[in-house]
Design an enzyme around this catalytic site. Structure first.
Site, PDB file in Angstrom:
ATOM      1  N   SER A   1       0.826  -1.205   0.000  1.00 48.53           N
ATOM      2  CA  SER A   1       0.000   0.000   0.000  1.00 48.53           C
ATOM      3  C   SER A   1       0.861   1.257   0.000  1.00 48.53           C
ATOM      4  O   SER A   1       1.624   1.495  -0.915  1.00 48.53           O
ATOM      5  CB  SER A   1      -0.961  -0.028   1.191  1.00 48.53           C
TER       6      SER A   1
ATOM      7  N   ASP B   1      -4.386   6.101  -2.524  1.00 49.39           N
ATOM      8  CA  ASP B   1      -3.231   5.515  -1.843  1.00 49.39           C
ATOM      9  C   ASP B   1      -2.506   4.578  -2.796  1.00 49.39           C
ATOM     10  O   ASP B   1      -2.873   4.450  -3.973  1.00 49.39           O
ATOM     11  CB  ASP B   1      -3.651   4.815  -0.553  1.00 49.39           C
TER      12      ASP B   1
ATOM     13  N   ASP C   1      -2.152   1.307  -3.283  1.00 50.66           N
ATOM     14  CA  ASP C   1      -2.753   0.153  -3.954  1.00 50.66           C
ATOM     15  C   ASP C   1      -4.174   0.423  -4.435  1.00 50.66           C
ATOM     16  O   ASP C   1      -4.869  -0.499  -4.873  1.00 50.66           O
ATOM     17  CB  ASP C   1      -2.716  -1.085  -3.054  1.00 50.66           C
TER      18      ASP C   1
ATOM     19  N   ASP D   1      -7.077   1.250  -3.051  1.00 52.84           N
ATOM     20  CA  ASP D   1      -8.332   0.891  -2.378  1.00 52.84           C
ATOM     21  C   ASP D   1      -8.818   1.980  -1.426  1.00 52.84           C
ATOM     22  O   ASP D   1      -9.787   1.782  -0.691  1.00 52.84           O
ATOM     23  CB  ASP D   1      -8.200  -0.451  -1.645  1.00 52.84           C
TER      24      ASP D   1
END
Length: 524
Positions: A97, A238, A240, A242
């Site tokens: 992330s 962010d 990744d 999500d």
């Protein structure tokens, strides 16, 4: 193999000392052993180690007779969609992330996007440890590729009514993470939305700023762009993809807990009495919505696995965290980085309001400190912090549902250790601005005996604190409000010693460390 990589809701560690292909193979073997079924799906982000880790999972799947297909480089919410809509038995996302480039991680799900039991995974990993240390983890074949891009965009747009969207000019900052990958394809189907892109090129070095938009300083460039382009709002993803965070038309950062309240109202207006999942960091705004629309609040520990499990079990229509993870029943109870901005577009169009107008309905009723991050001194414990906070404030009530929660008639506090970083996070809410400032000041006085204050920043390891003096000095200049406040002197002394004084001008302070001439920059 060390097992400190097992966190509350994922596997995460530094590469290659904690996470490498051997460890990834061992995690994969344990995962496939405890997860029923034979058909699995995997995706990964842009980090250099992510593809090798995916190939280690492919080797484990091959060795154990499992079928594994790959989405390739993708976002976490696309992995959730593939897992939930295509009836796979489990899904794996290789990503750390927002963590720095030398980190990586593994998110592991079962059928229906239900989280796996991390304690069970850890136990099986430990049992298998000696058996896998000498195994060849090299995967010589090709992982079968799948592409669900069109299915995903069609699905996500079916959850909203684009005919209600107003004409908007939007600045979107992907932070050099994966978030822009599928967002761009969605925006291309929305002719009423003019998009100006920022940092859409995936780059694990994160050359412009950390891909963690919950830290307000990471949205400064976005805010400036919103103002200079006279845009209607800004969106930041962010690493990744999500999570997304919003900036209003005035360039003001919008706290995720306020977006949570706006979304809860949206769903409860359509389904009065529905269940809404939340965590303990900020609850005042949401609680006001739940009371107005007879919503049922479902408290949860912070973390995506806790929320998914709770929402599956209780049938919640929506859930959200102060970290900007928003979970939707319609997205398999998983978090999404795209549906939130589509819902904001619909709400703006339906209510014919600016984003700031929606936000101000809560912002000036319920005051929040934002997340205050502290890294503990090596000889202090979280339990000692909890005791000191409780003893210092004499609260009306004290509970420990997820860290420490202390309540008063007109303010509250939640302190909890981070699940992904070595620090204590404190959130304070109050019913007046004066009470908030008073409470923040007192918390800093208490925490000065236990920890170093990091502002809205975060560190991935305690070693990161031992950065060059120049870097620490520049960090202070970026936080002058904190540095020159007499209440906050103790953490500064912890960093720099008694040689620093709050009335020292920056030039004099710099000269103490051998910097005879310093060129000062303005940090906005």
């Amino acid at each position: 193999m060390e097992d400190t990589i097992f966190r509350a809701y994922d596997v995460r560690g530094t590469v290659p000392d904690q996470l490498n292909t051997q460890v990834a193979y061992a995690v994969a073997k344990a995962y496939f052993e405890i997860t029923p079924g034979s058909n699995f799906i995997i995706g990964y982000d842009m980090r250099e180690s992510s593809l090798p880790f995916a190939r280690a999972f492919a080797k484990a799947a091959q060795d154990m007779g499992r079928s594994l297909v790959s989405l390739g480089r993708t976002t976490t919410d696309m992995l959730y969609f593939g897992l939930g809509s295509k009836n796979f038995d489990g899904g794996i996302m290789i990503t750390a992330s927002h963590n720095p480039k030398h980190w990586n991680g593994i998110k592991l799900m079962g059928k229906g996007v239900v989280p796996i039991d991390m304690n069970q995974l850890r136990a099986r990993y430990q049992e298998n440890d000696l058996q896998v240390q000498e195994v060849d983890t090299e995967f010589s074949g090709e992982i079968q590729a799948v592409n669900y891009d069109k299915d995903f965009t069609d699905f996500i747009l079916s959850l909203v009514d684009p005919t209600t969207f107003p004409a908007l000019k939007v600045i979107v900052d992907a932070g050099n993470g994966m978030g822009g990958l599928h967002a761009r394809k969605v925006f291309q189907l929305l002719p009423m939305i003019e998009v100006i892109e920022m940092y859409f090129e995936p780059n694990a070095n994160f050359p412009h700023h950390q891909a963690n938009p919950v830290v307000p300083s990471n949205t400064k460039e976005l805010s400036q762009k919103v103002i200079s382009e006279n845009a209607d709002l800004g969106i930041a993803f962010d690493g990744d993809g999500d999570r997304c965070v919003f900036v209003d038309e005035n360039g003001n950062y919008v706290s995720p807990h306020i977006i949570l309240a706006i979304f809860a109202r949206f769903f409860l207006q359509r389904s009065p009495g529905a269940k809404i999942a939340y965590e303990y960091r900020n609850i005042y705004a949401l609680d006001s919505v739940l009371k107005e629309y007879q919503g049922v609040g479902l408290p949860s520990k912070a973390g995506h696995s806790f929320f998914k499990e709770l929402m599956h079990r209780e049938g919640a229509i929506f859930g959200g965290e102060s970290s900007a993870h928003y979970y939707f029943q319609d997205t398999f109870n998983a978090d999404s980085g795209i549906l939130p901005f589509l819902l904001i577009f619909q709400i703006l169009g339906s209510e014919k309001k600016k984003l700031s107008e929606l936000v101000n309905e809560f912002k000036y009723k319920f005051y929040s400190s934002g997340e205050l991050n502290f890294i503990l001194q090596s000889n202090k414990t979280v339990e000692e912090v909890y005791q000191a906070l409780t003893d210092s404030f004499h609260p009306k009530s004290t509970t420990m549902p997820d860290g420490l929660v202390i309540e008063f008639d007109n303010w509250r506090l939640n302190a909890r250790p981070s699940n992904t970083e070595p620090m204590v996070r404190i959130n304070i809410e109050a019913l007046s601005e004066n009470q908030l400032e008073e409470s923040i000041t007192k918390v800093h006085e208490v925490m000065g005996d236990f920890a170093i204050y990091l502002g809205d920043s975060s560190y991935s390891t305690q070693e990161d604190l031992h950065s060059p003096l120049k870097d620490r000095y520049l960090k202070l200049l970026q936080n002058l409000w904190y540095t020159w406040n007499p209440h906050y002197i103790l953490p500064i002394i912890d960093l720099y010693g008694d040689g620093w004084r709050k009335n020292s001008p920056p030039g004099e302070f710099a000269s103490q460390y051998g910097k005879k001439k310093t060129r000062f920059h303005t940090y906005r």
